[in-house]
Design an enzyme around this catalytic site. Structure first.
Site, PDB file in Angstrom:
ATOM      1  NE  ARG A 124     -12.165   5.430  -3.573  1.00 12.98           N
ATOM      2  CZ  ARG A 124     -11.260   5.211  -4.526  1.00 12.98           C
ATOM      3  NH1 ARG A 124     -10.059   4.737  -4.216  1.00 12.98           N
ATOM      4  NH2 ARG A 124     -11.529   5.500  -5.787  1.00 12.98           N
ATOM      5  CG  ASP A 125      -8.866   8.310  -5.415  1.00 11.71           C
ATOM      6  OD1 ASP A 125      -8.059   7.470  -4.968  1.00 11.71           O
ATOM      7  OD2 ASP A 125      -8.710   8.885  -6.500  1.00 11.71           O
ATOM      8  CB  CYS A 180      -2.987   5.599  -6.391  1.00 13.91           C
ATOM      9  SG  CYS A 180      -3.021   3.799  -6.187  1.00 13.91           S
TER      10      CYS A 180
END
Length: 312
Positions: free
Chosen positions: A16-17, A241
């Site tokens: 995911r990240d 991010c």
């Protein structure tokens, strides 16, 4: 009298990240293989996708397909990230056993990341947490950018503690604290976790560090020293991010495991299999990954290899 062995759970966040910030969009089948390899290495809790708008994070556009393809009979807890009620409803429809939500410590970054002020995300979290509990779904919450904001700068500890009080109204199964842009240092980790432990009793604490400024592993050690229950990490150290400038580098699962193994901290995860998965992942991405262990090798095993080379 000897002390009992320390145990820390590793939560793998690479699917995911990690993948959400990489320029490549891997096929669904490759993502599922990535997750299966992590399971084979001993990972038992893992962030596997996020239920966010596909136009904002196209790398996660196949969330439902990924969940459908995962093995369900191996005692694994899969986690899906949600940022609003619509995302939760998508996650709920897949039958995923746990959802996580992020609340950013600064309004500017929360607005950029989630499109609303922090206070609105807190309200959404409490609503989602109650709905999840009613549906029999575990719900955890992460306070992101707790150590600093890429736009507002320093985040006061007082601000973080206020948010802790607010998000605890949702009765999370776990409280996470994240250094989303990799600005924290060990003394901050110790101070923050000490203050949080004074306020929150009986709730597992999870830490999520980025290695953007090369302090992530040191911060993880500080968290272990403070008795943290779980640490996030990303195989190969991929990710970051997509909504913060230059926010590269989750701490690599590879490098974190080496430190923990050598320190006598038990995780139940195979470092050798994680390194093999890291090397496999680099092949899928078509380039190397930030993790150091796949390059340097595991000590002292690497010494045996070197001796054999000298002897040949």
């Amino acid at each position: 009298m000897s002390q009992p062995a320390r145990h820390v759970s590793i939560i793998e966040v690479g699917p995911r990240d990690g993948l959400q910030s990489e320029p490549e969009i891997l096929p669904t089948a490759t993502k599922i293989e990535f997750i299966k390899r992590a399971i084979d290495a001993g990972i038992r809790r893992m962030e596997v996708t996020s239920f966010v708008h596909p136009k904002r994070v196209p790398q996660m556009a196949d969330a439902e397909e990924v969940i459908r393809g995962l093995p369900r009979d191996q005692g694994i807890t899969y986690i899906g990230l949600v940022l609003n009620r619509k995302g939760f409803e998508r996650a709920q429809a897949t039958g995923i056993p746990e959802i996580g939500m992020a609340v950013v410590a600064s309004d500017t970054y929360n607005q950029r990341n989630q499109g609303v002020p922090t206070s609105e995300s807190v309200k959404a979290w409490v609503d989602i947490a109650r709905a999840a509990k009613a549906a029999g779904i575990r719900a955890n919450v992460m306070i992101s950018s707790a150590f600093g904001c890429p736009f507002e700068g320093e985040v006061p500890l007082k601000r973080v503690l206020e948010l802790v009080d607010q998000v605890m109204e949702g009765d999370p199964v776990e409280l996470g604290i994240a250094d989303s842009i990799g600005v924290g240092v060990p003394s901050q980790v110790r101070d923050m976790l000490g203050a949080i432990r004074e306020r929150v009793r009986g709730v597992p604490i999870r830490c999520h560090f980025h290695n953007t400024r090369n302090t992530g592993i040191a911060n993880a050690q500080a968290a272990v020293d403070m008795g943290v229950d779980s640490l996030d990490a990303s195989i190969g150290g991929i990710g970051g991010c997509p909504f913060a400038p230059a926010a590269t580098g989750n701490i690599p699962t590879d490098d974190l495991l080496y430190m923990l193994d050598r320190s006598g901290v038990q995780t139940g995860v195979s470092l050798q299999k994680i390194i093999s998965t890291s090397q496999w992942l680099a092949e899928q991405l078509g380039r190397g990954t930030p993790a150091m262990l796949p390059k340097a090798g595991i000590f002292p095993q690497i010494a045996e290899v070197n001796r054999a080379r000298l002897a040949s």
